[in-house]
Design a protein around this motif. Sequence first.
Motif, mmCIF file in Angstrom:
data_model
loop_
_atom_site.group_PDB
_atom_site.id
_atom_site.type_symbol
_atom_site.label_atom_id
_atom_site.label_comp_id
_atom_site.label_asym_id
_atom_site.label_seq_id
_atom_site.Cartn_x
_atom_site.Cartn_y
_atom_site.Cartn_z
ATOM 1 N N ARG A 1 0.829 -1.218 0.000
ATOM 2 C CA ARG A 1 0.000 0.000 0.000
ATOM 3 C C ARG A 1 0.855 1.256 0.000
ATOM 4 N N VAL A 2 1.952 1.250 0.751
ATOM 5 C CA VAL A 2 2.855 2.400 0.793
ATOM 6 C C VAL A 2 3.443 2.642 -0.595
ATOM 7 N N LEU A 3 3.884 1.581 -1.250
ATOM 8 C CA LEU A 3 4.432 1.715 -2.596
ATOM 9 C C LEU A 3 3.365 2.219 -3.566
ATOM 10 N N ALA A 4 2.156 1.658 -3.494
ATOM 11 C CA ALA A 4 1.068 2.085 -4.373
ATOM 12 C C ALA A 4 0.763 3.560 -4.179
ATOM 13 N N VAL B 1 1.072 7.848 -11.360
ATOM 14 C CA VAL B 1 0.785 6.532 -11.938
ATOM 15 C C VAL B 1 -0.690 6.219 -11.701
ATOM 16 N N GLN B 2 -1.357 5.756 -12.750
ATOM 17 C CA GLN B 2 -2.785 5.468 -12.667
ATOM 18 C C GLN B 2 -3.037 4.009 -13.011
ATOM 19 N N ARG B 3 -4.257 3.537 -12.655
ATOM 20 C CA ARG B 3 -4.665 2.167 -12.980
ATOM 21 C C ARG B 3 -4.462 1.942 -14.483
ATOM 22 N N GLY B 4 -3.850 0.826 -14.813
ATOM 23 C CA GLY B 4 -3.599 0.491 -16.211
ATOM 24 C C GLY B 4 -2.213 0.884 -16.689
ATOM 25 N N ASP B 5 -1.550 1.790 -15.973
ATOM 26 C CA ASP B 5 -0.177 2.155 -16.336
ATOM 27 C C ASP B 5 0.747 0.981 -16.035
ATOM 28 N N ARG B 6 1.824 0.929 -16.770
ATOM 29 C CA ARG B 6 2.812 -0.130 -16.531
ATOM 30 C C ARG B 6 3.993 0.446 -15.787
ATOM 31 N N VAL B 7 4.458 -0.318 -14.813
ATOM 32 C CA VAL B 7 5.584 0.107 -13.994
ATOM 33 C C VAL B 7 6.586 -1.038 -13.956
ATOM 34 N N ALA B 8 7.840 -0.738 -14.257
ATOM 35 C CA ALA B 8 8.887 -1.752 -14.189
ATOM 36 C C ALA B 8 9.520 -1.711 -12.801
ATOM 37 N N ILE B 9 9.784 -2.900 -12.264
ATOM 38 C CA ILE B 9 10.439 -3.005 -10.961
ATOM 39 C C ILE B 9 11.734 -3.768 -11.177
ATOM 40 N N PHE B 10 12.841 -3.134 -10.843
ATOM 41 C CA PHE B 10 14.154 -3.750 -11.022
ATOM 42 C C PHE B 10 14.854 -3.771 -9.670
ATOM 43 N N LEU B 11 14.729 -4.891 -8.982
ATOM 44 C CA LEU B 11 15.319 -5.059 -7.662
ATOM 45 C C LEU B 11 15.880 -6.465 -7.529
ATOM 46 N N ASN C 1 16.178 -9.973 -5.447
ATOM 47 C CA ASN C 1 15.168 -10.703 -4.676
ATOM 48 C C ASN C 1 15.188 -10.165 -3.260
ATOM 49 N N SER C 2 14.046 -9.665 -2.812
ATOM 50 C CA SER C 2 13.972 -9.023 -1.503
ATOM 51 C C SER C 2 12.506 -8.883 -1.106
ATOM 52 N N VAL C 3 12.287 -8.476 0.116
ATOM 53 C CA VAL C 3 10.939 -8.185 0.591
ATOM 54 C C VAL C 3 10.339 -7.051 -0.229
ATOM 55 N N GLU C 4 11.153 -6.035 -0.533
ATOM 56 C CA GLU C 4 10.670 -4.896 -1.312
ATOM 57 C C GLU C 4 10.214 -5.324 -2.705
ATOM 58 N N PHE C 5 10.940 -6.264 -3.306
ATOM 59 C CA PHE C 5 10.559 -6.750 -4.631
ATOM 60 C C PHE C 5 9.185 -7.422 -4.575
ATOM 61 N N VAL C 6 8.978 -8.254 -3.577
ATOM 62 C CA VAL C 6 7.700 -8.958 -3.453
ATOM 63 C C VAL C 6 6.574 -7.952 -3.189
ATOM 64 N N ALA C 7 6.831 -6.961 -2.354
ATOM 65 C CA ALA C 7 5.820 -5.927 -2.085
ATOM 66 C C ALA C 7 5.457 -5.175 -3.357
ATOM 67 N N GLY C 8 6.447 -5.001 -4.228
ATOM 68 C CA GLY C 8 6.192 -4.317 -5.501
ATOM 69 C C GLY C 8 5.329 -5.136 -6.413
#
Length: 76
Positions: free
Chosen positions: A46-49, A57-67, A69-76
């Motif tokens: 929720r914090v990341l969102a 960033v809006q619903r339907g937008d694409r976001v790349a996550i480059f991390l 392997n970590s808790v932060e990656f899974v939260a993303g």
Amino acid sequence: MTSLQTQMSVLLHNDFGRCAAAQPERVALVCGDARVTFADLARRARVLAAALQARGVQRGDRVAIFLENSVEFVAG
């Protein structure tokens, strides 16, 4: 059931949301020495969102996550 309903029923975040609501204190993720509950993982997501929404960033937008392997990656 329509194709869209079928797709929605198997999305990971839907299952995650159900588990977080049903058993918030259950361990959802073990990463190294860290043990993260469903409630904590949901809070991090929720914090990341909220941060992404604050940046436009809006619903339907694409976001790349480059991390790593970590808790932060899974939260993303």
